[in-house]
Design an enzyme around this catalytic site. Sequence first.
Site, PDB file in Angstrom:
ATOM      1  N   GLN A  11      12.837   4.215   0.002  1.00 45.88           N
ATOM      2  CA  GLN A  11      12.444   5.424  -0.741  1.00 45.88           C
ATOM      3  C   GLN A  11      11.848   6.469   0.196  1.00 45.88           C
ATOM      4  O   GLN A  11      12.287   7.611   0.243  1.00 45.88           O
ATOM      5  CB  GLN A  11      11.398   5.072  -1.801  1.00 45.88           C
ATOM      6  N   VAL A  12      10.841   6.057   0.952  1.00 50.20           N
ATOM      7  CA  VAL A  12      10.181   7.001   1.862  1.00 50.20           C
ATOM      8  C   VAL A  12      11.106   7.310   3.048  1.00 50.20           C
ATOM      9  O   VAL A  12      11.222   8.457   3.482  1.00 50.20           O
ATOM     10  CB  VAL A  12       8.824   6.428   2.343  1.00 50.20           C
ATOM     11  N   ALA A  59       9.541  -2.007   5.256  1.00 51.74           N
ATOM     12  CA  ALA A  59       8.517  -2.983   4.867  1.00 51.74           C
ATOM     13  C   ALA A  59       9.124  -3.995   3.910  1.00 51.74           C
ATOM     14  O   ALA A  59      10.145  -3.721   3.265  1.00 51.74           O
ATOM     15  CB  ALA A  59       7.341  -2.279   4.167  1.00 51.74           C
ATOM     16  N   TYR A  98       3.039   3.101   7.400  1.00 49.89           N
ATOM     17  CA  TYR A  98       2.614   3.233   6.003  1.00 49.89           C
ATOM     18  C   TYR A  98       2.004   1.941   5.507  1.00 49.89           C
ATOM     19  O   TYR A  98       2.460   0.847   5.857  1.00 49.89           O
ATOM     20  CB  TYR A  98       3.806   3.629   5.114  1.00 49.89           C
ATOM     21  N   TYR A 124       1.471  -9.790  -0.385  1.00 52.81           N
ATOM     22  CA  TYR A 124       1.972  -8.498   0.113  1.00 52.81           C
ATOM     23  C   TYR A 124       0.813  -7.685   0.712  1.00 52.81           C
ATOM     24  O   TYR A 124       0.901  -7.198   1.844  1.00 52.81           O
ATOM     25  CB  TYR A 124       2.648  -7.738  -1.032  1.00 52.81           C
TER      26      TYR A 124
HETATM   27  N1  LIG Z   1       6.877   1.167  -3.161  1.00 47.87           N
HETATM   28  C1  LIG Z   1       5.579   1.324  -3.426  1.00 47.87           C
HETATM   29  O1  LIG Z   1       5.173   1.429  -4.603  1.00 47.87           O
HETATM   30  C2  LIG Z   1       4.574   1.390  -2.316  1.00 47.87           C
HETATM   31  C3  LIG Z   1       3.212   1.490  -2.645  1.00 47.87           C
HETATM   32  C4  LIG Z   1       2.270   1.583  -1.611  1.00 47.87           C
HETATM   33  C5  LIG Z   1       2.686   1.545  -0.297  1.00 47.87           C
HETATM   34  N2  LIG Z   1       4.008   1.438  -0.002  1.00 47.87           N
HETATM   35  C6  LIG Z   1       4.393   1.392   1.410  1.00 47.87           C
HETATM   36  O2  LIG Z   1       5.162   2.553   1.689  1.00 47.87           O
HETATM   37  C7  LIG Z   1       6.150   2.262   2.690  1.00 47.87           C
HETATM   38  C8  LIG Z   1       7.513   2.669   2.211  1.00 47.87           C
HETATM   39  O3  LIG Z   1       7.804   1.948   1.017  1.00 47.87           O
HETATM   40  P1  LIG Z   1       9.111   2.248   0.137  1.00 47.87           P
HETATM   41  O4  LIG Z   1       8.665   2.305  -1.276  1.00 47.87           O
HETATM   42  O5  LIG Z   1       9.874   3.367   0.735  1.00 47.87           O
HETATM   43  O6  LIG Z   1       9.872   0.859   0.350  1.00 47.87           O
HETATM   44  P2  LIG Z   1      11.361   0.472  -0.061  1.00 47.87           P
HETATM   45  O7  LIG Z   1      12.005   1.540  -0.857  1.00 47.87           O
HETATM   46  O8  LIG Z   1      11.289  -0.912  -0.599  1.00 47.87           O
HETATM   47  O9  LIG Z   1      12.097   0.447   1.344  1.00 47.87           O
HETATM   48  C9  LIG Z   1      11.762  -0.497   2.316  1.00 47.87           C
HETATM   49  C10 LIG Z   1      12.811  -0.427   3.391  1.00 47.87           C
HETATM   50  O10 LIG Z   1      12.472  -1.457   4.337  1.00 47.87           O
HETATM   51  C11 LIG Z   1      13.668  -2.027   4.741  1.00 47.87           C
HETATM   52  N3  LIG Z   1      13.510  -3.399   5.191  1.00 47.87           N
HETATM   53  C12 LIG Z   1      13.046  -4.461   4.500  1.00 47.87           C
HETATM   54  N4  LIG Z   1      13.140  -5.575   5.238  1.00 47.87           N
HETATM   55  C13 LIG Z   1      13.673  -5.192   6.425  1.00 47.87           C
HETATM   56  C14 LIG Z   1      14.023  -5.876   7.608  1.00 47.87           C
HETATM   57  N5  LIG Z   1      13.868  -7.199   7.730  1.00 47.87           N
HETATM   58  N6  LIG Z   1      14.526  -5.179   8.639  1.00 47.87           N
HETATM   59  C15 LIG Z   1      14.721  -3.856   8.531  1.00 47.87           C
HETATM   60  N7  LIG Z   1      14.428  -3.136   7.439  1.00 47.87           N
HETATM   61  C16 LIG Z   1      13.909  -3.806   6.399  1.00 47.87           C
HETATM   62  C17 LIG Z   1      14.579  -2.026   3.515  1.00 47.87           C
HETATM   63  O11 LIG Z   1      15.889  -2.138   3.989  1.00 47.87           O
HETATM   64  P3  LIG Z   1      17.151  -2.325   3.003  1.00 47.87           P
HETATM   65  O12 LIG Z   1      17.357  -0.969   2.397  1.00 47.87           O
HETATM   66  O13 LIG Z   1      18.232  -2.738   3.924  1.00 47.87           O
HETATM   67  O14 LIG Z   1      16.745  -3.378   2.021  1.00 47.87           O
HETATM   68  C18 LIG Z   1      14.240  -0.699   2.885  1.00 47.87           C
HETATM   69  O15 LIG Z   1      15.104   0.313   3.339  1.00 47.87           O
HETATM   70  C19 LIG Z   1       5.993   0.764   2.977  1.00 47.87           C
HETATM   71  O16 LIG Z   1       5.168   0.600   4.106  1.00 47.87           O
HETATM   72  C20 LIG Z   1       5.284   0.216   1.747  1.00 47.87           C
HETATM   73  O17 LIG Z   1       4.542  -0.949   2.060  1.00 47.87           O
HETATM   74  C21 LIG Z   1       4.967   1.372  -0.981  1.00 47.87           C
END
Ligand SMILES: NC(=O)c1ccc[n+]([C@@H]2O[C@H](COP(=O)([O-])OP(=O)(O)OC[C@H]3O[C@@H](n4cnc5c(N)ncnc54)[C@H](OP(=O)(O)O)[C@@H]3O)[C@@H](O)[C@H]2O)c1
Length: 301
Positions: A11-12, A59, A98, A124
């Site tokens: 997403q980010v 992540a 992040y 997590y």
């Molecule tokens: N989502 C939330 O509500 C939330 C809340 C607070 C903080 N955050 C933090 O914000 C940041 C961005 O989160 P987001 O919501 O954008 O997450 P997201 O949409 O789940 O995207 C995570 C990305 O990480 C990639 N990934 C996962 N495992 C991997 C691996 N082994 N090797 C390489 N890439 C890998 C995924 O790849 P694939 O596309 O190939 O699966 C995906 O593109 C993260 O640090 C998260 O912890 C998120």
Amino acid sequence: MKIVLLGRDGQVGRELTRTLPPLGRLVACGRAQADLERPDAVRTLLRREAPDVVVNAAAYTAVDRAESEPDAARRINAEAVGVMAEEVARLGGWLVHYSTDYVFDGTGDGGRRETDPTGPLNTYGATKLAGERLVADSGCRHLIFRTSWVYADHGANFLRTILALLGEREELSVVDDQIGAPTAAARIAAVSAVAIARLAAADRPPPGGLYHLAAAGATSWHGYARLIAATAAAAGRPLRVPPERIHAVPSSSRPQAARRPANSRLDTTRLQAAFGVTMPPWQDDVRATVLRLVAAERPGG
Ligand SMILES: NC(=O)c1ccc[n+]([C@@H]2O[C@H](COP(=O)([O-])OP(=O)(O)OC[C@H]3O[C@@H](n4cnc5c(N)ncnc54)[C@H](OP(=O)(O)O)[C@@H]3O)[C@@H](O)[C@H]2O)c1
């Protein structure tokens, strides 16, 4: 400035592929270019590209699944991040990373500051906190943005799930005892770009470290769902569930593998002062996102 982005398909990450290119040369990487389960792959990539800035939006974010896959979560959210930090320290660059409101235990009802004690309730959150600590301990120059309740027009998120369910179900029940700020991935990417531009341009860059980055105000998941429904209804989207049939229920009625904090509010004073940004009320980006998604559903949209 050369920037390596990890997690370009999340997403980010996807939003960062829009906001980072004006800042320099962007090398945007997904899982195929660097699998964070293999920290050596990350090391090899960063040694080959030798960037000025590494932005890590990748992540392990499956909060419930992490309870049964703690090793994978730890490798991705902590070990791989530690390798990034080591390499960035060696290069003398910056790491932008992040993290999450889930590093906190959710007690109290005020906004948490960066200096407040942590106490994750789930795997997590614990692995994300471990990642933060590895970055801080590496001595690399860094920015860590803790954010909350992320959503985008794409990807798996609460806003898109609710919008879909509103057209399928007769009634919905949503928890109302977890409070936080839904934050748009596009907003996170825009603020990140402002901050990275400042790092590059200033002879005296803003202080590194931890920053809380979330929309202003707070709501429950129930309040969030009701705004999604009300906005969609006002835009003429046919709903099977009107906002008043979205019922509030306690978390205890919805057992999940991972415990969630009751209070996810983040105080963003430090971010706004350091980078001169203003975080809008959470409702603004939620409304804009729902309106875009509803418009896109229309024929020719
Ligand atoms: N989502 C939330 O509500 C939330 C809340 C607070 C903080 N955050 C933090 O914000 C940041 C961005 O989160 P987001 O919501 O954008 O997450 P997201 O949409 O789940 O995207 C995570 C990305 O990480 C990639 N990934 C996962 N495992 C991997 C691996 N082994 N090797 C390489 N890439 C890998 C995924 O790849 P694939 O596309 O190939 O699966 C995906 O593109 C993260 O640090 C998260 O912890 C998120």
